[in-house]
Design a protein around this motif. Structure first.
Motif, PDB file in Angstrom:
ATOM      1  N   PRO A   1       0.806  -1.234   0.000  1.00  0.00           N
ATOM      2  CA  PRO A   1       0.000   0.000   0.000  1.00  0.00           C
ATOM      3  C   PRO A   1       0.833   1.276   0.000  1.00  0.00           C
ATOM      4  O   PRO A   1       0.296   2.354   0.094  1.00  0.00           O
ATOM      5  CB  PRO A   1      -0.754  -0.123   1.321  1.00  0.00           C
ATOM      6  CG  PRO A   1       0.265  -0.752   2.243  1.00  0.00           C
ATOM      7  CD  PRO A   1       1.084  -1.687   1.385  1.00  0.00           C
ATOM      8  N   GLU A   2       2.190   1.144  -0.094  1.00  0.00           N
ATOM      9  CA  GLU A   2       3.035   2.307   0.189  1.00  0.00           C
ATOM     10  C   GLU A   2       3.317   3.212  -1.012  1.00  0.00           C
ATOM     11  O   GLU A   2       3.724   4.366  -0.842  1.00  0.00           O
ATOM     12  CB  GLU A   2       4.381   1.851   0.793  1.00  0.00           C
ATOM     13  CG  GLU A   2       5.273   1.058  -0.143  1.00  0.00           C
ATOM     14  CD  GLU A   2       5.029  -0.440  -0.063  1.00  0.00           C
ATOM     15  OE1 GLU A   2       5.862  -1.185  -0.594  1.00  0.00           O
ATOM     16  OE2 GLU A   2       4.005  -0.845   0.521  1.00  0.00           O
ATOM     17  N   TYR A   3       3.105   2.743  -2.233  1.00  0.00           N
ATOM     18  CA  TYR A   3       3.419   3.578  -3.399  1.00  0.00           C
ATOM     19  C   TYR A   3       2.354   3.381  -4.469  1.00  0.00           C
ATOM     20  O   TYR A   3       2.083   2.252  -4.897  1.00  0.00           O
ATOM     21  CB  TYR A   3       4.795   3.228  -3.978  1.00  0.00           C
ATOM     22  CG  TYR A   3       5.084   3.919  -5.292  1.00  0.00           C
ATOM     23  CD1 TYR A   3       5.221   5.301  -5.364  1.00  0.00           C
ATOM     24  CD2 TYR A   3       5.200   3.179  -6.468  1.00  0.00           C
ATOM     25  CE1 TYR A   3       5.469   5.937  -6.571  1.00  0.00           C
ATOM     26  CE2 TYR A   3       5.452   3.806  -7.675  1.00  0.00           C
ATOM     27  CZ  TYR A   3       5.581   5.177  -7.727  1.00  0.00           C
ATOM     28  OH  TYR A   3       5.816   5.800  -8.919  1.00  0.00           O
ATOM     29  N   LEU A   4       1.732   4.485  -4.889  1.00  0.00           N
ATOM     30  CA  LEU A   4       0.654   4.431  -5.874  1.00  0.00           C
ATOM     31  C   LEU A   4       0.959   5.359  -7.032  1.00  0.00           C
ATOM     32  O   LEU A   4       1.267   6.540  -6.837  1.00  0.00           O
ATOM     33  CB  LEU A   4      -0.680   4.844  -5.239  1.00  0.00           C
ATOM     34  CG  LEU A   4      -1.872   5.006  -6.187  1.00  0.00           C
ATOM     35  CD1 LEU A   4      -2.247   3.656  -6.833  1.00  0.00           C
ATOM     36  CD2 LEU A   4      -3.069   5.595  -5.455  1.00  0.00           C
ATOM     37  N   ALA A   5       0.883   4.826  -8.252  1.00  0.00           N
ATOM     38  CA  ALA A   5       1.003   5.620  -9.467  1.00  0.00           C
ATOM     39  C   ALA A   5      -0.201   5.324 -10.340  1.00  0.00           C
ATOM     40  O   ALA A   5      -0.602   4.160 -10.475  1.00  0.00           O
ATOM     41  CB  ALA A   5       2.294   5.286 -10.215  1.00  0.00           C
TER      42      ALA A   5
END
Length: 253
Positions: free
Chosen positions: A162-166
């Motif tokens: 859940p730590e990096y969203l693009a």
């Protein structure tokens, strides 16, 4: 870390506000066009817009790369009508293409897929036109049309839950460029900016653990409506998955 190391978000956000975004293109612009080779005559799945496979097949593979119309990534997804100017070999209407990549070649504003380049020609003259390699053209911005589709937010394959969203916006209808994207941080009661990582890829670290509401700052090609914000509620679910495209229930046109 991937996408996070690619570009400076502050620099790109400022540069897309250049006056070029505020000019109308109601008339055709004279230039040149060439084409890039691929085994299936389609686009590049590693195109600089970040569209991946979508960038190969959208608009029946009628896609193109550009440098002049790139606008630091804001030009991704824009549609142009392109007509070549060789008598007896080119159709009057030409072809409508979508910008999916960045590239420059031989003083040409556009580098088309071989499929799109061939569609500039009259019946039975495609091979002759392809043999030219580079042709004189004229082009103008036209609204993109995706009947039956809303704007969709695709979670980029490099995202790490859940730590990096693009996210990448696809099926972007109309004649709007996206200048900025922000997400709503509920616990802080404020809008926070997403970074234009590259092309049309917008990213953030430590995204909210709830469904993501974003807003896009957009401008019309002719700036007739000025700059405005469009809000997309709960556009990405809390349990999002990399590679999945989510329907925004909204369209810009």
């Amino acid at each position: 870390m991937g996408l996070l190391l690619r570009f400076s978000s502050c620099f790109l956000s400022l540069m897309v506000l250049f006056p070029a975004l505020c000019t109308s293109q109601d008339t055709f612009v004279s230039s040149r066009a060439t084409y890039f080779g691929s085994p299936d005559c389609l686009g590049n799945p590693r195109g600089a817009c970040g569209y991946a496979e979508y960038g190969r097949t959208v608009y029946d593979g009628n896609v193109g790369a550009t440098s002049k119309l790139w606008k630091y990534g804001a030009g991704c997804g824009a549609c142009y009508q392109v007509r070549c100017k060789i008598p007896q070999k080119c159709t009057d209407e030409g072809v409508i293409i979508v910008i999916t990549d960045h590239g420059a070649s031989d003083n040409a504003d556009l580098i088309l897929s071989a499929s799109a380049f061939a569609k500039l020609s009259r019946p039975n003259t495609a091979l002759e036109l392809l043999a030219y390699g580079v042709v004189d053209i004229e082009y103008k911005r036209v609204p993109c049309q995706y009947p039956g589709y809303n704007l969709m937010a695709k979670v980029h394959e490099h995202s790490k839950f859940p730590e990096y969203l693009a996210i990448v916006f696809i099926y972007q209808a109309g004649s709007y460029d996206i200048l900025a994207v922000e997400f709503w941080q509920e616990d802080c009661k404020e809008w926070r900016p997403m970074r234009r990582a590259y092309g049309t890829v917008w990213d953030t670290t430590n995204p909210p653990r709830t469904a993501l509401t974003v807003r896009c700052q957009i401008i019309s090609a002719g700036a007739a409506d000025g700059v405005k914000w469009v809000q997309l509620n709960d556009v990405v679910p809390s349990e999002w998955k990399a590679g999945v495209a989510y329907d925004t229930a909204v369209q810009f046109n």
